[in-house]
Design an enzyme around this catalytic site. Structure first.
Site, mmCIF file in Angstrom:
data_model
loop_
_atom_site.group_PDB
_atom_site.id
_atom_site.type_symbol
_atom_site.label_atom_id
_atom_site.label_comp_id
_atom_site.label_asym_id
_atom_site.label_seq_id
_atom_site.Cartn_x
_atom_site.Cartn_y
_atom_site.Cartn_z
ATOM 1 N N ARG A 50 -2.862 6.259 5.807
ATOM 2 C CA ARG A 50 -3.396 7.076 4.718
ATOM 3 C C ARG A 50 -4.228 6.191 3.783
ATOM 4 O O ARG A 50 -4.207 4.971 3.914
ATOM 5 C CB ARG A 50 -2.269 7.768 3.967
ATOM 6 C CG ARG A 50 -1.271 6.805 3.371
ATOM 7 C CD ARG A 50 -0.135 7.533 2.678
ATOM 8 N NE ARG A 50 0.872 6.587 2.253
ATOM 9 C CZ ARG A 50 1.994 6.914 1.626
ATOM 10 N NH1 ARG A 50 2.254 8.168 1.353
ATOM 11 N NH2 ARG A 50 2.849 5.984 1.276
ATOM 12 N N GLU B 216 -0.818 8.409 -5.907
ATOM 13 C CA GLU B 216 -0.687 6.968 -6.135
ATOM 14 C C GLU B 216 -2.016 6.250 -5.901
ATOM 15 O O GLU B 216 -2.162 5.454 -4.966
ATOM 16 C CB GLU B 216 0.407 6.381 -5.245
ATOM 17 C CG GLU B 216 1.777 6.895 -5.627
ATOM 18 C CD GLU B 216 2.892 6.369 -4.738
ATOM 19 O OE1 GLU B 216 2.589 5.847 -3.651
ATOM 20 O OE2 GLU B 216 4.054 6.493 -5.134
ATOM 21 N N GLU C 78 8.514 11.138 -8.102
ATOM 22 C CA GLU C 78 9.176 10.773 -6.842
ATOM 23 C C GLU C 78 10.244 9.733 -7.114
ATOM 24 O O GLU C 78 10.031 8.800 -7.892
ATOM 25 C CB GLU C 78 8.188 10.116 -5.870
ATOM 26 C CG GLU C 78 7.087 10.971 -5.348
ATOM 27 C CD GLU C 78 6.182 10.164 -4.400
ATOM 28 O OE1 GLU C 78 6.625 9.140 -3.834
ATOM 29 O OE2 GLU C 78 5.020 10.566 -4.244
ATOM 30 N N TRP D 92 10.448 1.319 3.549
ATOM 31 C CA TRP D 92 9.331 0.367 3.487
ATOM 32 C C TRP D 92 9.719 -0.966 2.882
ATOM 33 O O TRP D 92 8.867 -1.824 2.694
ATOM 34 C CB TRP D 92 8.157 0.991 2.725
ATOM 35 C CG TRP D 92 8.530 1.685 1.451
ATOM 36 C CD1 TRP D 92 8.764 3.015 1.304
ATOM 37 C CD2 TRP D 92 8.744 1.090 0.159
ATOM 38 N NE1 TRP D 92 9.109 3.302 -0.001
ATOM 39 C CE2 TRP D 92 9.105 2.138 -0.730
ATOM 40 C CE3 TRP D 92 8.665 -0.208 -0.336
ATOM 41 C CZ2 TRP D 92 9.378 1.922 -2.076
ATOM 42 C CZ3 TRP D 92 8.941 -0.416 -1.684
ATOM 43 C CH2 TRP D 92 9.287 0.636 -2.529
ATOM 44 N N GLU E 258 7.365 7.960 8.127
ATOM 45 C CA GLU E 258 8.419 7.932 7.105
ATOM 46 C C GLU E 258 9.671 8.696 7.525
ATOM 47 O O GLU E 258 10.416 9.175 6.679
ATOM 48 C CB GLU E 258 7.846 8.431 5.771
ATOM 49 C CG GLU E 258 6.792 7.457 5.257
ATOM 50 C CD GLU E 258 6.297 7.753 3.867
ATOM 51 O OE1 GLU E 258 6.314 6.849 3.017
ATOM 52 O OE2 GLU E 258 5.864 8.899 3.628
ATOM 53 N N LYS E 259 9.909 8.745 8.829
ATOM 54 C CA LYS E 259 11.082 9.514 9.268
ATOM 55 C C LYS E 259 12.387 8.821 8.905
ATOM 56 O O LYS E 259 13.436 9.453 8.859
ATOM 57 C CB LYS E 259 11.031 9.819 10.760
ATOM 58 C CG LYS E 259 10.955 8.618 11.669
ATOM 59 C CD LYS E 259 10.881 9.078 13.120
ATOM 60 C CE LYS E 259 10.555 7.944 14.064
ATOM 61 N NZ LYS E 259 9.217 7.370 13.835
ATOM 62 N N HIS F 279 12.872 7.491 6.012
ATOM 63 C CA HIS F 279 12.967 7.581 4.553
ATOM 64 C C HIS F 279 13.864 8.771 4.227
ATOM 65 O O HIS F 279 13.692 9.855 4.776
ATOM 66 C CB HIS F 279 11.561 7.793 3.980
ATOM 67 C CG HIS F 279 11.449 7.600 2.499
ATOM 68 N ND1 HIS F 279 12.075 8.411 1.586
ATOM 69 C CD2 HIS F 279 10.761 6.680 1.781
ATOM 70 C CE1 HIS F 279 11.775 8.000 0.363
ATOM 71 N NE2 HIS F 279 10.981 6.946 0.454
#
Ligand code: GLA
Length: 677
Positions: A117, A156, A313, A321, A361-362, A364
């Site tokens: 991203r 962000e 968030e 991460w 991000e699975k 997370h």
């Protein structure tokens, strides 16, 4: 005027509660379950669309709103409001294919590939055009949708792509420099280009500070940071202008990462938002990560000038991460959430609603984990939703702080450029030490930018102001002469806005207000420690301080283990005008610093939010009708606290004592705040 976040929480009927909702990752059947479970958990606000550009615009010029149409209606029908995000943090693959030169280039000249991203150069005009187009279409379609209560610009800014070194950025940098300096002479002077024969004769000769043979020019390096932050700010402004024109009634925010993100000056973004929102993730390696949390919450409130802010968030449990992603212990997510609330957040949101099945991000955590509702995390999410409903009455109340701590991205950038006296002097370490001293004393502070109005604070702490302009130094000097109490950490007041040394002896522009003169900075070797005259140990740094009006109150030990400035002053106090300033010429232990801060607090008349045993965090929110004392028990034992009032959550009261269970939180409604403070 009602603050936009207060208007939102009134509309929601309580504290905002929810998270990023990414329905595009799931088949439609799941959406119905999502809204049912959101209701069960007490969720009232979700952020939608953050990374959905490739769904919303599957091809150039082709828009498909079917997903968002259905999802926004579904949410609305279930009483859940929407923070609608512009999807510009994730340009689609077709965009990169059409504009391969929009990909960012690293400092060493490597053009990054698509596949993650924020794959765009902040200065790229094709990106700007495409981003403006999707923002325009999105806003036009949903400006009047009844679910949408907040607009969320990008995500962000700068998290992954703040510093791009491509040729387009180079040209934009030159334009930015022309605006800043007007003449090449002024630029050459500011950057000190006569050193190493770097004098520029033409704007075209100037490049970004790419990888080169040896040290870069520090003025150029520092300006590139400013330029890069400004390039992203320009993107914020462009999106914000479109949104304000098309959807004028809906407030705007953009989420920032607080002290986790060095590359953008978050103060500059916050100043242009209708409401401030923060993303905060606990550093898992830090056993006292809750102090980092408190620092960031106080930074968000400082950016909001004391008004309510939104925790956009955080995580229910582990992130994915950090090097080792430690799961939160039972009760920790609740403590974290309520600690943010205590420090002025009027909304508690998470990344993300449903834990992803696939993608980066699975691993997370999320509000609804892979295991589904039969899980500890889900139980805690529902319990937190119930707690927040109980605590709804605190929305709109304010955290009042009598002390400010100065935090500055520009000084952070400058301190950590190349070729400094010690690579071990790190900005966040210094800030954390001083903040921790306040935190352990339960003295609530606002974390503010230099140049903020300081007049209402009884004391101001500046852990490090390596870069300090004359203007900001003058403001600090006026603050002290007018009766304020100022404490300054080592290696401060050293350089101007261009990283040029303030001459005539250190600490340059702070010499007068601190009443001292330093002729040499004396960094310590790796691992070396030095003794101070009170028997404590310091590290990292020493300075040869000559009092010129100040009174030394602590010395480096007058023996060889006192280090290179042995016998000299290390902590000084200076009566100046109506006020007092202190200076600390080393990195003391946190205990020594805490004792000093306690001493300063007594002189300045600062008070703890409450007198409580160690390990209990105490913060107060006050409103016109009541004040609320938040007590967070960070210990593994239940703790009795001598405070009286009605607890809204866990505690049990016995006369004038409240008992907070291990890891629990009490929120005491104090009916007569004026008499209790
Ligand atoms: C950031 C981003 C989110 C997600 C989280 C993970 O805060 O905004 O999209 O990647 O990190 O912690």
């Amino acid at each position: 005027m009602t603050h936009p976040l207060t208007a939102i929480t009134r509309h929601l009927g309580s504290i905002a509660y929810g998270g990023d909702y990414n329905p595009e990752q799931w088949p439609k059947e799941v959406w119905r379950e999502d809204v049912r479970l959101m209701q069960q958990a007490g969720v009232n606000l979700v952020t939608v669309g953050v990374f959905s550009w490739s769904r919303l615009q599957p091809q150039p010029g082709v828009f498909d709103w079917s997903l968002l149409d259905e999802v926004l209606d579904l949410l609305h029908d279930h009483g859940i409001s929407v923070d609608l995000a512009t999807p510009t943090a994730a340009p689609p693959p077709w965009f990169t294919r059409l504009h391969p030169d929009a990909r960012p280039v690293t400092v060493s000249g490597n053009r990054l590939a698509h596949g993650s991203r924020q794959v765009f150069c902040p200065s790229n005009p094709a990106y700007a055009e495409a981003a403006d187009a999707i923002v325009t279409e999105l806003a036009t379609r949903y400006a009047d949708h009844p679910a949408v209560v907040l607009l969320h610009v990008h995500n962000e800014f700068g998290n992954h792509n703040a510093l791009c070194y491509c040729d387009i950025s180079a040209a934009a940098f030159r334009t930015w420099l022309r605006g800043r300096y007007i003449s090449l002479d002024a630029l050459n002077d500011a950057w000190g280009t006569d050193f190493w024969g770097q004098r520029y004769g033409d704007w075209q000769e100037i490049d970004p500070p790419r990888d080169t043979t040896a040290f870069r020019n520090p003025g150029q390096d520092l300006d590139y940071r400013r330029f890069s932050s400004d390039a992203l700010l320009a993107r914020y402004r462009a999106e914000a202008a479109l949104l304000r024109r098309i959807a004028p009634g809906i407030p705007l925010t953009t989420n920032h990462l607080g002290t986790l993100e060095k590359k953008v000056d978050a103060h500059a973004f916050a100043a242009e938002c209708d409401l401030v929102s923060l993303d905060h993730y606990l550093p898992a390696a830090d056993p006292d990560g809750h102090i980092d949390l408190a620092l960031n919450a106080d930074l968000a409130r400082g950016m909001a000038a004391g008004r309510p802010w939104l925790l956009m968030e955080h995580s229910t449990s582990a992130v994915n991460w950090q090097p080792i992603n430690v799961a939160k212990r039972p009760g920790e997510m609740r403590r974290n959430s309520l600690a943010h609330l205590a420090r002025g957040a009027d909304g508690i949101m998470f990344f993300q609603w449903r834990q992803s099945r696939a993608g980066a991000e699975k691993w997370h955590s999320a509000m609804l984990p892979h295991a589904g509702t039969n899980s500890r995390v889900w139980d805690e999410v529902c319990k937190l939703g119930a707690d927040l409903t109980i605590l709804g009455e605190v929305t709109g109340t304010r955290v009042e702080a009598d002390v400010a701590l100065i935090f500055d991205w520009h000084s952070w950038w400058a301190l950590e450029l190349e070729a400094r006296p010690s690579v071990q002097m790190r900005y966040l370490d210094m800030v954390r030490d001083w903040y921790e001293a306040l935190w352990t004393l339960n003295i609530t502070c606002d974390v503010v930018a230099p140049g903020s109005d300081l007049t209402r604070y009884k004391a101001v702490l500046a852990p490090n102001l390596y870069l300090l302009s004359e203007e900001h130094a003058d403001a600090l000097t006026r603050y002290v002469s007018g009766g304020g109490h100022l404490a300054v950490g080592c290696f401060s007041g050293v350089v101007d806005a261009h990283d040029r040394v303030h001459l005539g002896g250190y600490p340059g522009v702070l010499r007068e207000v601190l009443g001292l003169h330093i002729d040499e900075y004396l960094p310590l070797r790796d691992g070396d420690t030095i003794q101070l005259s009170d028997g404590s140990t310091a590290a990292l740094w020493a300075e040869r301080v000559e009092p010129r009006g100040c009174t030394p109150i602590l010395h480096f030990a007058d023996t060889p283990d006192g280090g290179p400035a042995c016998g000299g002053p290390v902590v000084t106090r200076h009566a100046f005008g109506e006020g007092t300033s202190w200076y600390v010429a080393t990195r003391p232990s946190v205990t020594t610093l805490r004792d000093l801060v306690r001493h300063i607090s007594l002189e300045a008349g600062l008070r703890a939010a409450a007198e409580v045993p160690e390990g209990i965090e105490a913060v107060r929110r006050s409103g016109p009708d009541a004040s609320y004392l938040f007590l967070v028990n960070h210990t593994d034992d239940s703790v009795k606290v001598p405070v009286e009032g009605v607890d809204l959550l866990d505690a049990t009261g016995y006369g004038s004592t409240t008992e907070i269970p291990a890891g629990g939180v009490a929120v005491i409604r104090e009916p007569q705040p004026d008499q209790q403070r």
